[in-house]
Design a protein around this motif. Structure first.
Motif, PDB file in Angstrom:
ATOM      1  N   ILE A  53       0.823  -1.204   0.000  1.00 17.62           N
ATOM      2  CA  ILE A  53       0.000   0.000   0.000  1.00 17.62           C
ATOM      3  C   ILE A  53       0.862   1.261   0.000  1.00 17.62           C
ATOM      4  CG2 ILE A  53      -2.016  -1.130   1.033  1.00 17.62           C
ATOM      5  CD1 ILE A  53      -1.168   0.028   3.708  1.00 17.62           C
ATOM      6  N   SER A  54       0.266   2.360  -0.426  1.00 20.39           N
ATOM      7  CA  SER A  54       1.007   3.623  -0.533  1.00 20.39           C
ATOM      8  C   SER A  54       1.304   4.194   0.842  1.00 20.39           C
ATOM      9  CB  SER A  54       0.170   4.628  -1.317  1.00 20.39           C
ATOM     10  OG  SER A  54      -0.893   5.082  -0.510  1.00 20.39           O
ATOM     11  N   LYS A  55       2.188   5.176   0.858  1.00 26.59           N
ATOM     12  CA  LYS A  55       2.534   5.818   2.116  1.00 26.59           C
ATOM     13  C   LYS A  55       1.319   6.537   2.705  1.00 26.59           C
ATOM     14  CE  LYS A  55       6.948   6.912   2.110  1.00 26.59           C
ATOM     15  NZ  LYS A  55       8.160   7.733   1.861  1.00 26.59           N
ATOM     16  N   ALA A  56       0.503   7.141   1.832  1.00 26.18           N
ATOM     17  CA  ALA A  56      -0.688   7.852   2.314  1.00 26.18           C
ATOM     18  C   ALA A  56      -1.674   6.876   2.963  1.00 26.18           C
ATOM     19  CB  ALA A  56      -1.353   8.609   1.169  1.00 26.18           C
ATOM     20  N   THR A  57      -1.826   5.698   2.361  1.00 21.37           N
ATOM     21  CA  THR A  57      -2.734   4.691   2.915  1.00 21.37           C
ATOM     22  C   THR A  57      -2.165   4.124   4.219  1.00 21.37           C
ATOM     23  OG1 THR A  57      -3.416   4.159   0.672  1.00 21.37           O
ATOM     24  CG2 THR A  57      -4.009   2.580   2.361  1.00 21.37           C
ATOM     25  N   THR A  58      -0.862   3.894   4.236  1.00 24.67           N
ATOM     26  CA  THR A  58      -0.194   3.436   5.458  1.00 24.67           C
ATOM     27  C   THR A  58      -0.470   4.420   6.586  1.00 24.67           C
ATOM     28  OG1 THR A  58       1.601   2.449   4.167  1.00 24.67           O
ATOM     29  CG2 THR A  58       2.069   2.895   6.492  1.00 24.67           C
ATOM     30  N   PHE A  59      -0.343   5.705   6.276  1.00 26.70           N
ATOM     31  CA  PHE A  59      -0.573   6.741   7.279  1.00 26.70           C
ATOM     32  C   PHE A  59      -1.984   6.657   7.852  1.00 26.70           C
ATOM     33  CE2 PHE A  59      -1.798  10.735   9.019  1.00 26.70           C
ATOM     34  CZ  PHE A  59      -0.681  11.166   9.695  1.00 26.70           C
ATOM     35  N   LYS A  60      -2.979   6.599   6.958  1.00 23.75           N
ATOM     36  CA  LYS A  60      -4.376   6.588   7.402  1.00 23.75           C
ATOM     37  C   LYS A  60      -4.704   5.359   8.253  1.00 23.75           C
ATOM     38  CE  LYS A  60      -6.474   9.002   3.529  1.00 23.75           C
ATOM     39  NZ  LYS A  60      -7.540   8.923   2.525  1.00 23.75           N
ATOM     40  N   LEU A  61      -4.140   4.228   7.829  1.00 25.27           N
ATOM     41  CA  LEU A  61      -4.393   2.974   8.532  1.00 25.27           C
ATOM     42  C   LEU A  61      -3.791   3.030   9.935  1.00 25.27           C
ATOM     43  CD1 LEU A  61      -5.785   0.436   7.485  1.00 25.27           C
ATOM     44  CD2 LEU A  61      -3.536  -0.518   7.002  1.00 25.27           C
ATOM     45  N   ALA A  62      -2.547   3.468  10.020  1.00 26.75           N
ATOM     46  CA  ALA A  62      -1.855   3.531  11.309  1.00 26.75           C
ATOM     47  C   ALA A  62      -2.527   4.545  12.219  1.00 26.75           C
ATOM     48  CB  ALA A  62      -0.396   3.893  11.087  1.00 26.75           C
ATOM     49  N   ASP A  63      -2.939   5.667  11.638  1.00 34.09           N
ATOM     50  CA  ASP A  63      -3.605   6.715  12.411  1.00 34.09           C
ATOM     51  C   ASP A  63      -4.901   6.178  13.017  1.00 34.09           C
ATOM     52  OD1 ASP A  63      -3.831   9.771  12.910  1.00 34.09           O
ATOM     53  OD2 ASP A  63      -5.755   9.240  12.029  1.00 34.09           O
ATOM     54  N   CYS A  64      -5.656   5.449  12.215  1.00 35.95           N
ATOM     55  CA  CYS A  64      -6.923   4.878  12.671  1.00 35.95           C
ATOM     56  C   CYS A  64      -6.684   3.798  13.733  1.00 35.95           C
ATOM     57  CB  CYS A  64      -7.672   4.298  11.468  1.00 35.95           C
ATOM     58  SG  CYS A  64      -9.295   3.657  11.857  1.00 35.95           S
ATOM     59  N   PHE A  65      -5.632   3.014  13.538  1.00 37.75           N
ATOM     60  CA  PHE A  65      -5.277   1.951  14.494  1.00 37.75           C
ATOM     61  C   PHE A  65      -4.912   2.571  15.852  1.00 37.75           C
ATOM     62  CE2 PHE A  65      -1.888  -1.426  15.607  1.00 37.75           C
ATOM     63  CZ  PHE A  65      -2.810  -2.308  16.138  1.00 37.75           C
ATOM     64  N   GLY A  66      -4.098   3.618  15.807  1.00 39.54           N
ATOM     65  CA  GLY A  66      -3.705   4.301  17.041  1.00 39.54           C
ATOM     66  C   GLY A  66      -4.900   4.947  17.727  1.00 39.54           C
ATOM     67  N   LEU A  67      -5.713   5.634  16.932  1.00 37.43           N
ATOM     68  CA  LEU A  67      -6.898   6.317  17.470  1.00 37.43           C
ATOM     69  C   LEU A  67      -7.828   5.321  18.176  1.00 37.43           C
ATOM     70  CD1 LEU A  67      -8.647   8.934  17.626  1.00 37.43           C
ATOM     71  CD2 LEU A  67      -9.602   8.283  15.413  1.00 37.43           C
ATOM     72  N   LEU A  68      -8.086   4.201  17.513  1.00 35.43           N
ATOM     73  CA  LEU A  68      -8.967   3.192  18.106  1.00 35.43           C
ATOM     74  C   LEU A  68      -8.393   2.666  19.419  1.00 35.43           C
ATOM     75  CD1 LEU A  68     -10.027   1.248  14.909  1.00 35.43           C
ATOM     76  CD2 LEU A  68     -11.613   2.140  16.609  1.00 35.43           C
ATOM     77  N   ARG A  69      -7.091   2.362  19.432  1.00 36.81           N
ATOM     78  CA  ARG A  69      -6.484   1.862  20.677  1.00 36.81           C
ATOM     79  C   ARG A  69      -6.607   2.899  21.784  1.00 36.81           C
ATOM     80  NH1 ARG A  69      -2.120   1.047  17.736  1.00 36.81           N
ATOM     81  NH2 ARG A  69      -0.692   1.925  19.282  1.00 36.81           N
ATOM     82  N   GLY A  70      -6.326   4.159  21.439  1.00 32.64           N
ATOM     83  CA  GLY A  70      -6.413   5.216  22.445  1.00 32.64           C
ATOM     84  C   GLY A  70      -7.817   5.341  23.019  1.00 32.64           C
ATOM     85  N   LEU A  71      -8.816   5.303  22.137  1.00 30.52           N
ATOM     86  CA  LEU A  71     -10.202   5.442  22.589  1.00 30.52           C
ATOM     87  C   LEU A  71     -10.641   4.229  23.405  1.00 30.52           C
ATOM     88  CD1 LEU A  71     -11.812   6.901  19.322  1.00 30.52           C
ATOM     89  CD2 LEU A  71     -11.316   8.152  21.448  1.00 30.52           C
ATOM     90  N   ILE A  72     -10.267   3.040  22.934  1.00 31.56           N
ATOM     91  CA  ILE A  72     -10.722   1.819  23.617  1.00 31.56           C
ATOM     92  C   ILE A  72     -10.059   1.676  24.991  1.00 31.56           C
ATOM     93  CG2 ILE A  72     -10.707  -0.706  23.542  1.00 31.56           C
ATOM     94  CD1 ILE A  72     -11.005  -0.400  20.425  1.00 31.56           C
ATOM     95  N   ILE A  73      -8.746   1.834  25.065  1.00 38.86           N
ATOM     96  CA  ILE A  73      -8.108   1.636  26.378  1.00 38.86           C
ATOM     97  C   ILE A  73      -8.551   2.718  27.360  1.00 38.86           C
ATOM     98  CG2 ILE A  73      -6.162   0.325  25.426  1.00 38.86           C
ATOM     99  CD1 ILE A  73      -4.328   2.682  26.038  1.00 38.86           C
ATOM    100  N   SER A  74      -8.972   3.867  26.846  1.00 39.22           N
ATOM    101  CA  SER A  74      -9.473   4.910  27.741  1.00 39.22           C
ATOM    102  C   SER A  74     -10.796   4.525  28.391  1.00 39.22           C
ATOM    103  CB  SER A  74      -9.659   6.223  26.976  1.00 39.22           C
ATOM    104  OG  SER A  74      -8.397   6.734  26.613  1.00 39.22           O
ATOM    105  N   THR A  75     -11.524   3.587  27.795  1.00 41.79           N
ATOM    106  CA  THR A  75     -12.783   3.156  28.409  1.00 41.79           C
ATOM    107  C   THR A  75     -12.537   2.011  29.397  1.00 41.79           C
ATOM    108  OG1 THR A  75     -13.336   1.446  26.767  1.00 41.79           O
ATOM    109  CG2 THR A  75     -14.031   3.696  26.267  1.00 41.79           C
ATOM    110  N   ASN A  76     -11.280   1.610  29.529  1.00 42.98           N
ATOM    111  CA  ASN A  76     -10.883   0.525  30.440  1.00 42.98           C
ATOM    112  C   ASN A  76     -11.440  -0.846  30.067  1.00 42.98           C
ATOM    113  OD1 ASN A  76      -9.322   2.233  32.026  1.00 42.98           O
ATOM    114  ND2 ASN A  76     -11.097   2.844  33.236  1.00 42.98           N
ATOM    115  N   ARG A  77     -11.886  -1.005  28.859  1.00 44.87           N
ATOM    116  CA  ARG A  77     -12.304  -2.325  28.389  1.00 44.87           C
ATOM    117  C   ARG A  77     -11.070  -3.038  27.838  1.00 44.87           C
ATOM    118  NH1 ARG A  77     -15.737  -5.022  30.161  1.00 44.87           N
ATOM    119  NH2 ARG A  77     -14.893  -3.887  31.896  1.00 44.87           N
TER     120      ARG A  77
END
Lengths: 200, 200
Positions: free
Chosen positions: B79-103
């Motif tokens: 995948i392109s660098k732009a797609t890599t960026f979006k995927l990683a950004d979304c992966f990080g965002l989801l982890r941040g949001l989920i672990i903040s709910t303590n689940r």
């Protein structure tokens, strides 16, 4: 609760977090919490420790923190795909953790805050030299932070401070309309109370 | 509170979130909340809406949710660098949001869950054909979800379901030791109560 802090973040595995006191203009730094994790091939690699970063962001997200300022990240040509991944992952993670604490978050593009400090890369300058320039600017603006910024490798801390300071000058009034970024001249830290154009 | 749900997430701007009832084996889908944002050059681009995703994750993070299962992301060549960026950004965002709910949060590598369903890409198969294969597998396992998975473009939903189901089979006992993923045969949805090897 009295608003006390603005938090600037230099995003990345080698990033840093700066907590700037908006009244006394004193600083504290927190290096990005990083752990070693196992790869599937038996090796290890460094990445941001999600849980430790969560604990740190929670600690910093009291009602006395006015706003977080993050350097906006985007995919660009100079870095590898692996580095792009880590940067974006860290950017996303930070946003997720910060917005979950309900504290406001601003992002600022690198070109924006760098321009404000006249940090313009000259022809032929290496990445290392650009970073050293950031550290020197931070030292000029915050001479009292010398002990925390004295090593060459403190450039990430320096950038997190410059980002926090950019936010203090340009975004804080959105949250505290009466706030005066350049109030009066004091004897200590005189330089930081002057507009940047007078210094650089 | 009775444990009820496992949540599988297909990470990405076109991703999907599946909430699987671990007792009744019924499913619900939530498409990744995406917004149009302005670029600096006057155009617009699509990206995940941080605040909407936060609201959705909060809604899904009740004490009746046992665990989140995310597909692990890494930088890879196709995948392109732009797609890599979006995927990683979304992966990080989801982890941040989920672990903040303590689940609790588990990650599973694509190769791991795909192997469990015998989803092996044959020579010359296009990416589209691989995705269609995922959708067909999800329909086989959860015929009752037909209405929610009937369009070709529902492959992201299908993958989020397969990820949730992988977690149900392989990770749930870590949280509920008495849980039996393959209890008894019922008349409806019989296929999903059988080990995957019998079906594929």
């Amino acid at each position: 609760v009295r608003p006390e802090y603005i938090i600037g973040i230099d995003v990345g595995v080698s990033g840093a977090i700066c907590r700037l006191d908006i009244h006394r203009l004193t600083v504290e730094f927190f290096d990005m919490p990083v752990g070693r994790f196992a790869t599937s091939t038996g090796g290890t690699y460094r990445r941001v420790d999600d849980e430790q970063l969560k604990a740190l962001i929670r600690k910093l997200s009291g009602p006395d923190t006015v706003v977080y300022v993050l350097e906006y990240q985007q995919a660009f040509g100079l870095i590898s795909k692996a580095t792009t991944f880590k940067l974006a992952d860290c950017f996303g993670l930070l946003r997720g953790l910060i917005i979950s604490t309900n504290r406001p978050l601003e992002t600022v593009k690198p070109v924006e805050w760098k321009k404000a400090y006249h940090l313009i890369k000259s022809e032929g300058m290496t990445q290392r030299e650009v970073k050293e320039m950031s550290r020197q600017t931070a030292l000029q603006l915050f001479p009292s932070a010398y002990e925390l910024l004295k090593r060459k490798q403190d450039h990430n801390r320096a950038e997190s401070l410059l980002i926090a300071e950019f936010g203090r000058r340009h975004s804080l009034r959105k949250y505290i309309p009466s706030y005066q970024p350049f109030r009066e001249k004091s004897n200590q830290d005189q330089s930081i109370l002057e507009p940047i154009a007078d210094i650089c």
